[in-house]
Motif scaffolding. Structure first.
Motif, PDB file in Angstrom:
ATOM      1  N   LEU A   1       0.833  -1.195   0.000  1.00 19.81           N
ATOM      2  CA  LEU A   1       0.000   0.000   0.000  1.00 19.81           C
ATOM      3  C   LEU A   1       0.873   1.253   0.000  1.00 19.81           C
ATOM      4  N   PRO A   2       0.332   2.402  -0.434  1.00 19.67           N
ATOM      5  CA  PRO A   2       1.135   3.634  -0.515  1.00 19.67           C
ATOM      6  C   PRO A   2       1.312   4.317   0.838  1.00 19.67           C
ATOM      7  N   GLY A   3       2.223   5.283   0.865  1.00 15.83           N
ATOM      8  CA  GLY A   3       2.427   6.130   2.035  1.00 15.83           C
ATOM      9  C   GLY A   3       2.806   5.367   3.293  1.00 15.83           C
ATOM     10  N   HIS A   4       2.198   5.766   4.401  1.00 13.19           N
ATOM     11  CA  HIS A   4       2.463   5.127   5.689  1.00 13.19           C
ATOM     12  C   HIS A   4       1.486   3.997   5.995  1.00 13.19           C
ATOM     13  N   LEU A   5       0.609   3.683   5.061  1.00 15.59           N
ATOM     14  CA  LEU A   5      -0.371   2.630   5.294  1.00 15.59           C
ATOM     15  C   LEU A   5       0.261   1.269   5.601  1.00 15.59           C
ATOM     16  N   PRO A   6       1.399   0.918   4.970  1.00 12.45           N
ATOM     17  CA  PRO A   6       2.014  -0.369   5.322  1.00 12.45           C
ATOM     18  C   PRO A   6       2.347  -0.495   6.807  1.00 12.45           C
ATOM     19  N   GLU A   7       2.706   0.618   7.465  1.00  5.48           N
ATOM     20  CA  GLU A   7       3.008   0.581   8.898  1.00  5.48           C
ATOM     21  C   GLU A   7       1.759   0.235   9.698  1.00  5.48           C
ATOM     22  N   LEU A   8       0.626   0.794   9.275  1.00  2.23           N
ATOM     23  CA  LEU A   8      -0.644   0.519   9.946  1.00  2.23           C
ATOM     24  C   LEU A   8      -1.051  -0.940   9.746  1.00  2.23           C
ATOM     25  N   VAL A   9      -0.939  -1.400   8.515  1.00  7.87           N
ATOM     26  CA  VAL A   9      -1.309  -2.781   8.186  1.00  7.87           C
ATOM     27  C   VAL A   9      -0.435  -3.767   8.951  1.00  7.87           C
ATOM     28  N   GLU A  10       0.825  -3.451   9.080  1.00  7.44           N
ATOM     29  CA  GLU A  10       1.751  -4.342   9.790  1.00  7.44           C
ATOM     30  C   GLU A  10       1.336  -4.539  11.248  1.00  7.44           C
ATOM     31  N   GLU A  11       0.788  -3.486  11.855  1.00 10.86           N
ATOM     32  CA  GLU A  11       0.350  -3.589  13.246  1.00 10.86           C
ATOM     33  C   GLU A  11      -0.855  -4.520  13.391  1.00 10.86           C
ATOM     34  N   ILE A  12      -1.651  -4.638  12.329  1.00  6.66           N
ATOM     35  CA  ILE A  12      -2.873  -5.449  12.393  1.00  6.66           C
ATOM     36  C   ILE A  12      -2.626  -6.896  11.953  1.00  6.66           C
ATOM     37  N   GLN A  13      -1.544  -7.136  11.259  1.00  8.99           N
ATOM     38  CA  GLN A  13      -1.288  -8.466  10.697  1.00  8.99           C
ATOM     39  C   GLN A  13      -1.295  -9.610  11.715  1.00  8.99           C
ATOM     40  N   PRO A  14      -0.790  -9.432  12.942  1.00  4.21           N
ATOM     41  CA  PRO A  14      -0.911 -10.532  13.918  1.00  4.21           C
ATOM     42  C   PRO A  14      -2.355 -10.953  14.168  1.00  4.21           C
ATOM     43  N   ALA A  15      -3.281 -10.002  14.100  1.00  2.00           N
ATOM     44  CA  ALA A  15      -4.710 -10.331  14.261  1.00  2.00           C
ATOM     45  C   ALA A  15      -5.208 -11.121  13.059  1.00  2.00           C
ATOM     46  N   VAL A  16      -4.718 -10.790  11.874  1.00  2.00           N
ATOM     47  CA  VAL A  16      -5.084 -11.532  10.660  1.00  2.00           C
ATOM     48  C   VAL A  16      -4.646 -12.980  10.783  1.00  2.00           C
ATOM     49  N   ILE A  17      -3.419 -13.177  11.228  1.00  2.00           N
ATOM     50  CA  ILE A  17      -2.872 -14.531  11.382  1.00  2.00           C
ATOM     51  C   ILE A  17      -3.658 -15.317  12.421  1.00  2.00           C
ATOM     52  N   ALA A  18      -3.994 -14.663  13.539  1.00  2.00           N
ATOM     53  CA  ALA A  18      -4.758 -15.342  14.597  1.00  2.00           C
ATOM     54  C   ALA A  18      -6.137 -15.747  14.102  1.00  2.00           C
ATOM     55  N   ALA A  19      -6.787 -14.873  13.332  1.00  2.00           N
ATOM     56  CA  ALA A  19      -8.119 -15.195  12.806  1.00  2.00           C
ATOM     57  C   ALA A  19      -8.048 -16.335  11.790  1.00  2.00           C
ATOM     58  N   HIS A  20      -7.016 -16.354  10.955  1.00  2.00           N
ATOM     59  CA  HIS A  20      -6.822 -17.442   9.999  1.00  2.00           C
ATOM     60  C   HIS A  20      -6.682 -18.770  10.733  1.00  2.00           C
ATOM     61  N   GLY A  21      -5.979 -18.752  11.847  1.00  2.00           N
ATOM     62  CA  GLY A  21      -5.754 -19.975  12.611  1.00  2.00           C
ATOM     63  C   GLY A  21      -7.015 -20.559  13.204  1.00  2.00           C
ATOM     64  N   LYS A  22      -8.049 -19.719  13.364  1.00  2.00           N
ATOM     65  CA  LYS A  22      -9.319 -20.194  13.929  1.00  2.00           C
ATOM     66  C   LYS A  22     -10.305 -20.649  12.853  1.00  2.00           C
ATOM     67  N   HIS A  23      -9.899 -20.515  11.572  1.00  2.00           N
ATOM     68  CA  HIS A  23     -10.724 -20.970  10.440  1.00  2.00           C
ATOM     69  C   HIS A  23     -12.149 -20.424  10.531  1.00  2.00           C
ATOM     70  N   ALA A  24     -12.251 -19.134  10.782  1.00  2.00           N
ATOM     71  CA  ALA A  24     -13.567 -18.505  10.927  1.00  2.00           C
ATOM     72  C   ALA A  24     -14.273 -18.404   9.575  1.00  2.00           C
ATOM     73  N   SER A  25     -15.583 -18.544   9.601  1.00  2.00           N
ATOM     74  CA  SER A  25     -16.361 -18.416   8.362  1.00  2.00           C
ATOM     75  C   SER A  25     -16.405 -16.964   7.890  1.00  2.00           C
ATOM     76  N   ASP A  26     -16.460 -16.012   8.813  1.00  2.00           N
ATOM     77  CA  ASP A  26     -16.415 -14.587   8.481  1.00  2.00           C
ATOM     78  C   ASP A  26     -15.050 -14.073   8.933  1.00  2.00           C
ATOM     79  N   LEU A  27     -14.095 -14.100   8.000  1.00  2.00           N
ATOM     80  CA  LEU A  27     -12.715 -13.784   8.365  1.00  2.00           C
ATOM     81  C   LEU A  27     -12.546 -12.331   8.781  1.00  2.00           C
ATOM     82  N   LEU A  28     -13.280 -11.423   8.147  1.00  2.85           N
ATOM     83  CA  LEU A  28     -13.162 -10.012   8.523  1.00  2.85           C
ATOM     84  C   LEU A  28     -13.639  -9.791   9.950  1.00  2.85           C
TER      85      LEU A  28
END
Length: 238
Positions: free
Chosen positions: A163-190
């Motif tokens: 992503l452009p600008g400083h958005l990658p820094e923001l996304v990086e902070e949220i990525q551990p939550a993405v990984i944790a949600a993937h690990g739970k195999h949720a039907s609604d990943l968002l």
């Protein structure tokens, strides 16, 4: 005894009585002053009571039964001090104003907002200030449904798109939550990632700050999280 002697005795007695009255009045004034100094601050409440107030406020908000307030009243007093009952780390989304969501008045909510309700360094310092200086008894991490920042983090992980600008820094902070949600195999990943992101924020507040961590460990301060549903106005506790 002569008249002059009597008057001297009376004057001396009057002087002593007056001095005694003055000392008693001074002592009373000192006691009242100490009592005023020792009077608990308006936000000196248990974390559970602060949470109850938020729950009750959210119930009023959902029902459209807001407390009637005079926003001008108390403005002079608030100019010299503030006593918020809670510090809220919320997403910057314009549809999620914490004071309104929880139906609280001016001076009752100390708010820190970042897209994705991430724990930034400045946000963390602000929350430390709320705990150490303002003596808040509760920190609330408030996420919300359909969060664009969390959706961007999901998309970035899926598509490996930078992503452009400083958005990658923001996304990086949220990525551990993405990984944790993937690990739970949720039907609604968002939705699952939004929940995990709130949990991540709660953990980081305690682990990254000695001030907050110690306050929580001692029981002085509580940490709670929740997700605000845009469609209903309900805050679901996590």
């Amino acid at each position: 005894m002569c008249g002059n002697c009597d008057s001297k005795v009376i004057s001396r007695r009057g002087l002593m009585a007056g001095a005694g009255t003055l000392l008693a009045a001074s002592a009373l004034a000192i006691r009242l002053s100490h009592a005023a100094e020792e009077k608990p601050a308006p936000n000196a409440i248990a974390p559970s009571e602060a949470l109850d107030r938020l729950k009750q406020g959210n119930a009023r908000y959902r029902a459209g039964e807001f407390n009637e307030r005079d926003y001008f009243a108390g403005r002079d007093a608030r100019a010299s001090a503030q006593y918020p009952i809670v510090a809220v780390l919320a997403c910057a989304d314009s549809r999620v104003p914490p004071e309104i969501v929880f139906d609280q008045g001016p001076g009752e909510v100390f708010v820190v907002r970042d897209a994705g309700n991430v724990v930034s360094n400045y946000g963390l310092a602000s929350l430390e200030f709320a705990v150490a200086v303002l003596n808040v008894r509760l920190i609330f991490v408030l996420g919300h449904s359909s969060c664009g920042a969390v959706a961007a983090a999901l998309q970035s992980v899926r598509e490996r798109k930078k992503l452009p600008g400083h958005l990658p820094e923001l996304v990086e902070e949220i990525q551990p939550a993405v990984i944790a949600a993937h690990g739970k195999h949720a039907s609604d990943l968002l939705a699952a990632t939004i929940n995990e992101n709130v949990r991540l924020g709660m953990r980081e507040l305690k682990s990254r700050s000695d001030i907050i961590g110690k306050a929580v460990s001692s029981g002085k301060v509580g940490i709670q999280g929740g997700v605000y549903e845009l469609a209903t106005g309900d805050v679901n506790l996590i």
